[in-house]
Design an enzyme around this catalytic site. Structure first.
Site, PDB file in Angstrom:
ATOM      1  N   ARG A  44     -10.753  -2.612   5.963  1.00 16.76           N
ATOM      2  CA  ARG A  44      -9.790  -3.522   7.047  1.00 16.76           C
ATOM      3  C   ARG A  44      -9.287  -3.007   8.503  1.00 16.76           C
ATOM      4  NH1 ARG A  44      -5.044  -0.229   9.358  1.00 16.76           N
ATOM      5  NH2 ARG A  44      -3.196  -0.068   7.592  1.00 16.76           N
ATOM      6  N   SER A 101      -4.968  -0.579  17.892  1.00 22.99           N
ATOM      7  CA  SER A 101      -4.939  -0.893  16.552  1.00 22.99           C
ATOM      8  C   SER A 101      -4.509   0.128  16.350  1.00 22.99           C
ATOM      9  CB  SER A 101      -6.341  -1.042  16.135  1.00 22.99           C
ATOM     10  OG  SER A 101      -6.000  -0.960  14.834  1.00 22.99           O
ATOM     11  N   LYS A 132       0.900  -1.504  -0.021  1.00 21.25           N
ATOM     12  CA  LYS A 132      -0.144  -0.440   0.244  1.00 21.25           C
ATOM     13  C   LYS A 132       0.648   1.462  -0.243  1.00 21.25           C
ATOM     14  CE  LYS A 132      -2.119   1.491   3.869  1.00 21.25           C
ATOM     15  NZ  LYS A 132      -3.571   1.225   4.644  1.00 21.25           N
ATOM     16  N   LYS A 157      -0.412  11.108  19.761  1.00 22.06           N
ATOM     17  CA  LYS A 157      -2.047  10.463  19.683  1.00 22.06           C
ATOM     18  C   LYS A 157      -2.888   9.863  20.791  1.00 22.06           C
ATOM     19  CE  LYS A 157      -3.310  11.560  15.196  1.00 22.06           C
ATOM     20  NZ  LYS A 157      -3.349  11.600  14.201  1.00 22.06           N
ATOM     21  N   GLY A 212      -8.347   5.652  16.942  1.00 28.16           N
ATOM     22  CA  GLY A 212      -7.496   6.724  16.744  1.00 28.16           C
ATOM     23  C   GLY A 212      -6.013   6.884  16.834  1.00 28.16           C
ATOM     24  N   GLN A 268     -15.191   6.705  10.062  1.00 21.69           N
ATOM     25  CA  GLN A 268     -14.276   5.207  10.057  1.00 21.69           C
ATOM     26  C   GLN A 268     -15.601   4.590  11.655  1.00 21.69           C
ATOM     27  OE1 GLN A 268     -13.008   1.670  11.724  1.00 21.69           O
ATOM     28  NE2 GLN A 268     -12.039   2.888   9.362  1.00 21.69           N
TER      29      GLN A 268
END
Length: 329
Positions: A115, A296, A71, A229, A223, A143
């Site tokens: 995904r 994630s 990707k 973050k 997120g 999302q």
């Protein structure tokens, strides 16, 4: 051999959620068992354009199939204002590992959204209470819909509580999904009290407090994808069973990156990687568990798995545009 060109609508049409969730689960299993190759992301920084490119290659040998791909994705924050283009765009090349023929060139932006939702569903299947019926969504962006669609394949979701400072975004979400689920607007605390909650915001100051989360809630922290973050309070992470997608990525740029860098959270506070849970090398939810968290960051193996499912469906159902990209000798 023909190559399929699959734009956003084609990827949308060819996404069969149960199959994508299953394939992404297989990808995590292959990764845990050493049946995948996933080099680190490589970056090309372009400060003169206030942007960058990233390449994400992977190969995986899953149950009944194998696949390879890369990707190519960017981040150009000035795009919307200056060029009326998205900040982030992606292109996925999905290849036959045996011959190296590019089987498909896909819209990587839509594929990434799919995904990412599927990864949350795999985690939810292993970490949420079996009778979960409510889903909280902190963030009502693109999302959020993928989270709902994917998680609804592994749990019988009935009620959806959506928290977002943009009331119009919540209303649009309710319009899109209100015919299939009971959708209502709520506070972050109300969303976090659901059986499952997915957070999809880009914040750097935590917005989900420990006392807001239900005693047996499963949280998909989706997120955080860059240093700094951080959506969940440190005390929430320390009190939860934390499962991550990849140690290197999560400690650098996932939900745990800030407390990990500060030494507040250590490896001893990380239960396992999701692949180990999927293959049974580590426990998923047990009767004694309270809050569980999935961190994630998004892995290239997920892109290959989703691309495989989309390509196979498209090929069999005449979706997309076929072209001769490789000249035969």
């Amino acid at each position: 051999m023909e190559t399929l060109l699959l734009g956003p609508d084609a990827v949308e049409d060819a996404t069969q959620w149960p199959a994508v969730v299953e394939a992404v689960g297989d990808a995590f299993a292959a990764y845990a068992c050493g049946d995948a190759q996933m080099p680190a992301k490589s970056y090309i920084d372009l400060p003169q354009y206030d942007g960058d490119f990233r390449s994400m290659p992977a190969y995986l040998d899953a149950e009944g199939w194998d696949g390879a791909g890369v990707k190519w994705v960017n981040s150009h924050p000035e795009n919307p204002e200056q060029f009326d283009l998205p900040t982030v765009m992606g292109t996925m090349i999905y290849s036959d590992p045996e011959t190296a023929v590019p089987l498909a060139i896909l819209d990587g932006t839509t594929l990434t959204r799919k995904r990412t939702g599927a990864a949350a569903a795999v985690a939810t299947d292993h970490l949420a209470v079996a009778d979960a019926t409510s889903l909280g969504l902190v963030g009502a962006g693109v999302q959020a819909g993928a989270q709902l669609e994917a998680i609804a394949t592994v749990r019988d979701i009935e009620t959806v509580v959506v928290a977002d400072k943009d009331a119009d975004a919540v209303a649009a979400f309710a319009d899109a999904y209100g015919d299939r689920f009971s959708v209502r607007e709520g506070s972050i605390a109300e969303a976090a009290a659901c059986d499952v909650v997915s957070t999809t915001t880009p914040v750097t100051d935590p917005i989900v407090a420990r006392d807001a989360v239900g005693d047996h809630t499963h949280v998909n922290a989706m997120g955080a994808d860059a240093e700094g973050k951080h959506e969940l309070a440190d005390v929430l992470l320390l009190d939860a069973k934390v499962v991550i997608d990849d140690h290197a990525q999560c400690t650098h740029s996932g939900e745990i990156n800030v407390p990990y860098a500060a030494g507040t959270l250590t490896d001893a506070d990380i239960h396992a990687e999701l692949g180990d849970v999927v293959v049974g090398a580590a426990t998923g939810r047990t009767d004694g568990d309270g809050v569980t968290v999935f961190d994630s960051t998004g892995l290239a193996i997920q892109d290959v798995a989703a691309a495989h499912v989309v390509y196979e469906y498209a090929r069999k159902n005449d979706v997309g545009t076929a072209m001769e990209l490789v000249a035969t000798e």
